[in-house]
Write a protein that holds these residues in place. Structure first.
Motif, PDB file in Angstrom:
ATOM      1  N   VAL A 339     -15.195  12.550 -64.306  1.00 46.70           N
ATOM      2  CA  VAL A 339     -15.414  11.611 -63.199  1.00 46.70           C
ATOM      3  C   VAL A 339     -15.492  12.353 -61.866  1.00 46.70           C
ATOM      4  CG1 VAL A 339     -14.406   9.685 -61.911  1.00 46.70           C
ATOM      5  CG2 VAL A 339     -14.347   9.688 -64.416  1.00 46.70           C
ATOM      6  N   ASN A 340     -16.555  12.115 -61.142  1.00 45.31           N
ATOM      7  CA  ASN A 340     -16.728  12.610 -59.781  1.00 45.31           C
ATOM      8  C   ASN A 340     -17.672  11.661 -59.048  1.00 45.31           C
ATOM      9  OD1 ASN A 340     -19.447  13.388 -60.527  1.00 45.31           O
ATOM     10  ND2 ASN A 340     -18.585  15.278 -61.402  1.00 45.31           N
ATOM     11  N   GLU A 341     -18.023  11.984 -57.806  1.00 44.55           N
ATOM     12  CA  GLU A 341     -18.889  11.075 -57.055  1.00 44.55           C
ATOM     13  C   GLU A 341     -20.205  10.815 -57.785  1.00 44.55           C
ATOM     14  OE1 GLU A 341     -17.173  13.632 -53.555  1.00 44.55           O
ATOM     15  OE2 GLU A 341     -17.272  13.805 -55.748  1.00 44.55           O
ATOM     16  N   ARG A 342     -20.783  11.853 -58.359  1.00 45.50           N
ATOM     17  CA  ARG A 342     -22.090  11.707 -59.005  1.00 45.50           C
ATOM     18  C   ARG A 342     -22.009  10.826 -60.241  1.00 45.50           C
ATOM     19  NH1 ARG A 342     -24.361  13.593 -63.337  1.00 45.50           N
ATOM     20  NH2 ARG A 342     -22.605  14.965 -63.807  1.00 45.50           N
ATOM     21  N   THR A 343     -21.001  11.064 -61.093  1.00 44.50           N
ATOM     22  CA  THR A 343     -20.921  10.284 -62.330  1.00 44.50           C
ATOM     23  C   THR A 343     -20.503   8.839 -62.059  1.00 44.50           C
ATOM     24  OG1 THR A 343     -18.672  11.116 -62.744  1.00 44.50           O
ATOM     25  CG2 THR A 343     -20.498  12.292 -63.793  1.00 44.50           C
ATOM     26  N   ILE A 344     -19.652   8.627 -61.067  1.00 46.85           N
ATOM     27  CA  ILE A 344     -19.299   7.249 -60.705  1.00 46.85           C
ATOM     28  C   ILE A 344     -20.538   6.488 -60.267  1.00 46.85           C
ATOM     29  CG2 ILE A 344     -18.090   5.824 -59.006  1.00 46.85           C
ATOM     30  CD1 ILE A 344     -15.802   7.856 -59.089  1.00 46.85           C
ATOM     31  N   ALA A 345     -21.354   7.108 -59.417  1.00 46.45           N
ATOM     32  CA  ALA A 345     -22.586   6.453 -58.959  1.00 46.45           C
ATOM     33  C   ALA A 345     -23.508   6.155 -60.135  1.00 46.45           C
ATOM     34  CB  ALA A 345     -23.293   7.329 -57.931  1.00 46.45           C
ATOM     35  N   ALA A 346     -23.623   7.106 -61.059  1.00 43.95           N
ATOM     36  CA  ALA A 346     -24.510   6.917 -62.213  1.00 43.95           C
ATOM     37  C   ALA A 346     -24.000   5.816 -63.134  1.00 43.95           C
ATOM     38  CB  ALA A 346     -24.662   8.228 -62.981  1.00 43.95           C
ATOM     39  N   ILE A 347     -22.700   5.789 -63.401  1.00 42.62           N
ATOM     40  CA  ILE A 347     -22.120   4.750 -64.258  1.00 42.62           C
ATOM     41  C   ILE A 347     -22.348   3.374 -63.658  1.00 42.62           C
ATOM     42  CG2 ILE A 347     -19.957   3.802 -65.157  1.00 42.62           C
ATOM     43  CD1 ILE A 347     -18.972   6.770 -65.292  1.00 42.62           C
TER      44      ILE A 347
END
Length: 463
Positions: A339-347
Motif C-alpha cells: 500500500v502506497n499513494e499509487r496503489t491506493i489511487a489505483a485500487i
C-alpha cells in the motif's frame, strides 16, 4: 557510561569546529527551516513541539560538557569548552535561543519559512547552527509523514465524495498505520505515527499513543481492532482453516464489534468464496458486527477488488444514492500489503470502474507511510539568512549556487504572512504594523512559549 541524551553530542561532527569559523565581531545569527519543494506542493507542519519539550526545555550539565569534550578530543575535533561553560553559568544550562514557528497543523505551500531561530546571547552566535542537526531532524521527519498522510487523506476523501453516501463519517478510519515494525527505531515509530494521527484515527503503533499523551495532551490518540496474523491462522493447519476463521467469529464477533482476519494463507479466493461466503456465511451475517477480510498477497491493485466482487456475489450488495454498490455492513475489506499513494489511487479507481463505492475498503500502510522517505522527499533545509556584527543592524546571509538555482536560500530576518489563501515569506523589516507574523514564538531561553494539543492541530489541518 555515555549519555545518549547529551544535547552537545546530538550533532554532526563538523559542527564542533564551527565556532572558530565565523567572522570576527559576529554576535547574532538567524536561520530558518523550509521545504524547498519535492513530492508535494504543500506541507502540513508538525512535530517541533516534541523536540522542544523532550530536549530543549532540559538544561545541559557540567557532566555533559565533560563527556562531550572527551568524545570530541578522541574524535579529532576541537571542543568549545569556554562556550559551553558560558551557557552553563550564564543561562543555567538552557539554550539561549529564540525559536519561532508556524502553528503545528497549518497546511501551507512549500518554499515558505516554517521555523526561524536566533541566539539571544551575543557571546555565542555559533549555537544556532550547532542545533541544526537535531532541530532539522525534529521538523523534516514528522512534517513529511504528516504531509504524506494528508495527501492520501485528500485522495481517499475525493473517492468517498464521488461514490459514498457518507464520506465524512468514514474518512477518519480509512488509512490505518501498520508501520511500527518497518521503521528504524521506537522513537521514529512514535513520532511518525502521531504525525499520521493528525489526519486519521487508526494505528497499531502503541508508541504513538504514548508520544501523543506525553507531548500533545491526547489521552487516546488512535484506535485499533482485534486482528489475526498468519501465525495464528496457519497454526490450525490448512485443513483447519475454516476452524481458525470460526474461532475468530466466536472470539471477536458480536453486536457493534469489528475485527479483521487475514485470509490469504493458502488461497484467498477460495477462502472468500467457500469459507466466508459459504460455510461461515450465516454466522457472519447474524453476528451483529463487522468482519474485515484482509488479503495480504498478490497484486495489491487487483486482488482486493476481486475479493470485493466475490463478497458481493456471496453476500449481496445494495446500490447507494450515488449509484455505487456497497457490501452489507457485516463485511468489509482492508488492503495492508503493497500500500502506497499509487496503489491506493489505483485500487479506488478500479473499484469505481467496477461500480463499487469506496465504503467497501480501508487501507493499512506500513513502511511506505513511516519509513520510505528522507529529508529530500520534501527537500528540507535549514539555512542562515542574517547576521549581526558589533551591535550593527542585520546583514543578509544567503547562498545562490550557480549549478543549482533550486538551492538558493532566503535573505534577512523573516516573517510569514497569509492574505486570504496566499502565503508569503517576507523580510521581517517589510512587515507592516497591522500585519500578523505567523512565525510565533515557541521557545525562548529554555521556556516553552506555546503548547498545542493534538485536537487543536487536527482542527487546523482539516478545517
Amino acid at each position: 557510561m555515555t549519555n545518549f541524551d547529551n544535547l552537545i553530542l546530538d550533532v554532526d561532527s563538523y559542527k564542533a569546529s564551527h565556532y572558530l569559523q565565523y567572522p570576527p565581531g559576529a554576535e547574532y545569527v538567524s536561520s530558518y527551516i523550509e521545504s524547498r519543494g519535492g513530492a508535494w506542493p504543500e506541507t502540513l507542519f508538525f512535530g517541533l513541539q516534541i523536540y522542544l519539550k523532550n530536549v530543549l526545555t532540559k538544561p545541559i550539565s557540567r557532566s555533559d560538557i565533560d563527556e562531550a569534550e572527551a568524545v570530541f578530543r578522541l574524535h579529532g575535533e576541537p571542543f568549545n569548552r569556554e562556550g559551553w561553560e558560558h551557557i552553563l553559568k550564564a543561562h543555567k544550562g538552557f539554550m539561549p535561543v529564540r525559536i519561532q514557528a508556524v502553528r503545528e497543523g497549518i497546511v501551507l505551500p512549500t518554499r515558505n519559512a516554517l521555523v526561524q531561530i536566533v541566539n539571544t546571547d551575543p557571546e555565542i552566535p555559533w549555537i544556532v547552527s550547532y542545533l541544526e542537526t537535531a532541530l532539522l531532524r525534529a521538523v523534516w521527519y514528522p512534517t513529511t509523514v504528516a504531509t504524506r498522510s494528508l495527501m492520501i487523506k485528500k485522495l481517499i476523501s475525493t473517492a468517498l465524495e464521488e461514490t459514498s453516501d457518507d464520506p465524512a463519517g468514514q474518512l477518519a478510519f480509512k488509512l490505518h498505520d501498520f508501520g511500527a515494525r518497518g521503521v528504524s527505531s521506537k522513537e521514529s515509530a512514535g513520532i511518525g505515527s502521531v504525525a499520521h494521527l493528525v489526519n486519521f484515527r487508526g494505528t497499531d503503533t502503541i508508541s504513538a499513543l504514548l508520544t501523543a499523551q506525553r507531548f500533545y495532551d491526547a489521552p487516546m490518540a488512535g484506535l485499533s481492532i482485534p486482528a489475526s496474523e498468519h501465525s495464528t491462522m496457519t497454526a490450525w493447519g490448512q485443513d483447519g482453516e475454516t476452524s481458525a476463521y470460526a474461532n475468530m467469529l466466536r472470539r471477536f464477533g458480536g453486536p457493534g464489534k469489528t475485527f479483521a482476519v487475514v485470509s490469504d494463507s493458502y488461497d484467498v479466493y477460495r477462502a472468500v468464496a467457500d469459507i466466508w461466503g459459504g460455510t461461515l456465511k450465516s454466522e457472519v451475517e447474524t453476528m451483529g458486527g463487522t468482519l474485515v477480510v484482509r488479503p495480504d498477497s498478490g497484486d495489491p491493485t487487483v486482488v482486493p477488488v476481486n475479493v470485493i466482487e466475490i463478497l458481493a456475489e456471496k453476500f449481496g450488495s445494495r446500490i447507494n444514492g450515488k449509484g455505487f454498490r456497497v457490501l452489507p455492513d457485516c463485511i468489509r475489506v482492508i488492503q495492508g500489503d503493497g500500500v502506497n499513494e499509487r496503489t491506493i489511487a489505483a485500487i479506488l479507481a478500479n473499484l469505481k470502474a467496477k461500480g463499487f463505492a469506496a465504503d467497501n475498503i480501508a487501507f493499512g500502510m506500513g513502511g511506505a507511510l513511516l519509513q520510505a522517505l528522507d529529508r529530500d522527499t520534501m527537500k528540507f533545509a535549514m539555512k542562515a539568512s542574517a547576521i549581526r556584527f558589533n551591535g550593527d543592524g542585520w546583514r543578509d546571509v544567503f547562498k545562490n549556487p550557480a549549478t543549482d538555482p533550486g538551492k538558493a536560500s532566503k535573505k534577512g530576518r523573516l516573517a510569514l504572512l497569509r492574505e486570504d489563501s496566499d502565503w508569503r515569506t517576507i523580510r521581517e523589516d517589510e512587515l507592516h504594523a497591522d500585519a500578523e507574523n505567523l512565525l510565533e514564538d515557541v521557545f525562548v531561553d529554555g521556556r516553552l512559549m506555546r503548547d498545542q494539543s493534538l485536537d487543536e492541530i487536527r482542527r487546523l489541518s482539516w478545517p
